[in-house]
Design a protein around this motif. Structure first.
Motif, mmCIF file in Angstrom:
data_model
loop_
_atom_site.group_PDB
_atom_site.id
_atom_site.type_symbol
_atom_site.label_atom_id
_atom_site.label_comp_id
_atom_site.label_asym_id
_atom_site.label_seq_id
_atom_site.Cartn_x
_atom_site.Cartn_y
_atom_site.Cartn_z
ATOM 1 N N UNK A 223 0.426 -43.162 -39.065
ATOM 2 C CA UNK A 223 -0.451 -42.347 -38.121
ATOM 3 C C UNK A 223 -2.146 -41.389 -38.533
ATOM 4 N N UNK B 280 -3.309 -43.845 -41.582
ATOM 5 C CA UNK B 280 -4.269 -44.670 -41.672
ATOM 6 C C UNK B 280 -5.923 -43.912 -41.190
ATOM 7 N N UNK C 89 -2.096 -36.442 -24.098
ATOM 8 C CA UNK C 89 -0.262 -36.690 -23.754
ATOM 9 C C UNK C 89 -0.771 -38.195 -22.400
ATOM 10 N N UNK D 295 0.877 -48.534 -30.714
ATOM 11 C CA UNK D 295 -0.711 -46.913 -30.973
ATOM 12 C C UNK D 295 -1.861 -47.316 -32.388
ATOM 13 N N UNK D 296 -0.923 -47.909 -33.199
ATOM 14 C CA UNK D 296 -1.732 -48.102 -34.132
ATOM 15 C C UNK D 296 -3.326 -48.582 -33.845
ATOM 16 N N UNK E 139 -3.438 -26.809 -28.490
ATOM 17 C CA UNK E 139 -3.242 -28.515 -28.705
ATOM 18 C C UNK E 139 -3.304 -29.392 -29.928
ATOM 19 N N UNK F 26 -9.224 -44.773 -42.484
ATOM 20 C CA UNK F 26 -10.837 -45.205 -41.746
ATOM 21 C C UNK F 26 -11.917 -44.562 -41.590
ATOM 22 N N UNK G 190 0.162 -36.136 -35.390
ATOM 23 C CA UNK G 190 -0.755 -37.229 -36.787
ATOM 24 C C UNK G 190 -2.201 -36.086 -36.740
ATOM 25 N N UNK H 48 -5.656 -46.459 -31.546
ATOM 26 C CA UNK H 48 -5.886 -45.578 -33.010
ATOM 27 C C UNK H 48 -6.923 -46.220 -33.696
ATOM 28 N N UNK I 116 -8.657 -41.355 -26.186
ATOM 29 C CA UNK I 116 -7.171 -40.560 -25.851
ATOM 30 C C UNK I 116 -7.171 -39.541 -25.727
ATOM 31 N N UNK J 263 -10.925 -45.137 -33.249
ATOM 32 C CA UNK J 263 -12.154 -44.208 -34.481
ATOM 33 C C UNK J 263 -13.498 -45.837 -33.826
#
Lengths: 231, 231
Positions: free
Chosen positions: A61, A64, B77, B60-61, A17, A68, A21, B64, B74, B68
């Motif tokens: 996403x 973004x 799910x 959310x962003x 899975x 990075x 994104x 993320x 994360x 990084x």
DNA sequence: TCTTAGGATCCTGTATACCGTATCCCTGAT
DNA sequence: ATCAGGGATACGGTATACAGGATCCTAAGA
């Protein structure tokens, strides 16, 4: 059957899975590296979303993430643009790469297991075959895989997460400029240094390899610039 | 009127504009470093969004981005959790940091301008004052600022982008463990090495400083572990 | 009492729709 | 040819909805 290697508790039923994104990010990264999106291309969220059949969210996403990783630059309220690597960017890339690969190489020399070394030997063999058959693309891939493997051998996960995005840009660059044939022979020697278990020897080879690489890119870029003078 | 500095075309009317996602990221990062969100804390998007009065998207962003940077992990799910730095993580952090700061220091020695050196001297003076007045927090900040400055002195922007997230985690760690007093004296000596213009000397000091730092963290962590044995 | 099955619940991942506004581009007037 | 004005475009952000995985609670059963 079919499933294997699942010794202890937590299973990987659907270990494959991957959030949407991430798949979008991989796809876009590939397109940049493959020059489908050359430097300067604007990445328009709605376009990409429509084209990939997803909503804007995963695309945002993904962009973004690529930012990075240094593949794109986003200008506030203007969106993302595929970056153009300047001469200085390239020098910096090689600066950092050299130092980190020396570290990786050093740690790999003392930490790599026999099984790991065997696997890398396999990759080198694949490269050798590609070299013999003159398969330039396959050789390029083998070369890239080799670098990734050295990183794994270091058993330093931070080193991997830091260097991986750079490798991406490096591969991008080398695919535009480099000659995979020269590189391959270097890799073999480098690998033997690591396999010997001597950290100093491995470090020395890593450094030499990085510098050779840098020179190759430099010359090819200089040539190109002469052909196509500044706009 | 009321507007100033608008000589030519596009000026920085709202040069201080920062996307919401970045401000949220900064806020969350600060909370992690300040231990408002200790290791293991779950970052629930809806909660944070409500609390900060923004929608889920920027949150959310931001998450993320922190991922990084290595502050959170994360799980698919399941969402983001503030990471716990294992002993190995810390060793890796110092491995990478040492190499990169040696490079930064080396480049700083040959590239720093007089004006930049003056500025850093100012920061050191600030640290000295904090030391004299026994202001532990201010001294810590001055120490952190010092490291950031060395990076800038290197004139290597990639080095900065790669190392900055690590610095964040390092500061986080040192704030939990380190003794700012010991570090300060080291910084002065290190700085003089850079100011001398000798790359080798600067590199040597950087390496020494990184190793001292590592030792400090190691001992303090070992002590703590004795006090609080594994759960 | 301890275990287990089942369902309720929480939260992420994704989709949709929509708004304000900065930027770009084209057109038309000077 | 230059410049101003007026869309058109697309980002940044909000709000809402919903499916399905993960978790937790509870109640039935051993």
């Amino acid at each position: 059957m079919s499933r294997q290697a699942d010794a202890s508790g937590s299973f990987d039923i659907d270990a494959d899975y991957k959030p949407l994104r991430d798949r979008v990010r991989d796809e876009l990264r590939q397109r940049i590296i493959d020059d489908v999106y050359p430097a300067g291309t604007r990445l328009v969220e709605t376009e990409i979303a429509a084209q990939l059949g997803v909503s804007r969210l995963p695309v945002r996403e993904a962009i973004r993430a690529l930012e990075s990783e240094g593949f794109v630059k986003t200008i506030p309220r203007r969106g993302a643009v595929v970056v153009e690597l300047s001469a200085q960017d390239i020098e910096e890339l090689f600066d950092v790469r050299e130092t980190l690969e020396v570290l990786a190489s050093r740690q790999a020399a003392t930490r790599a297991t026999k099984a790991e070394l065997r696997r890398v030997r396999g990759i080198l063999a694949r490269g050798r075959k590609a070299l013999d058959t003159g398969d330039r693309v396959a050789l390029g891939k083998a070369n890239e895989a080799f670098h990734d493997e050295i990183l794994k051998l270091s058993h330093n996960s931070l080193l991997q997460t830091v260097l991986e995005p750079l490798q991406g840009r490096l591969h991008w660059l080398l695919r535009q400029t480099g000659d995979p044939y020269d590189l391959f022979e270097e890799h073999s020697a480098w690998f033997e240094a690591i396999a010997s278990g001597s950290a100093d020897l491995a470090a020395e080879h890593a450094r030499r390899h990085a510098r050779l690489n840098r020179e190759i890119v430099r010359t090819l870029l200089a040539e190109r610039q002469q052909q196509a003078p500044p706009a």
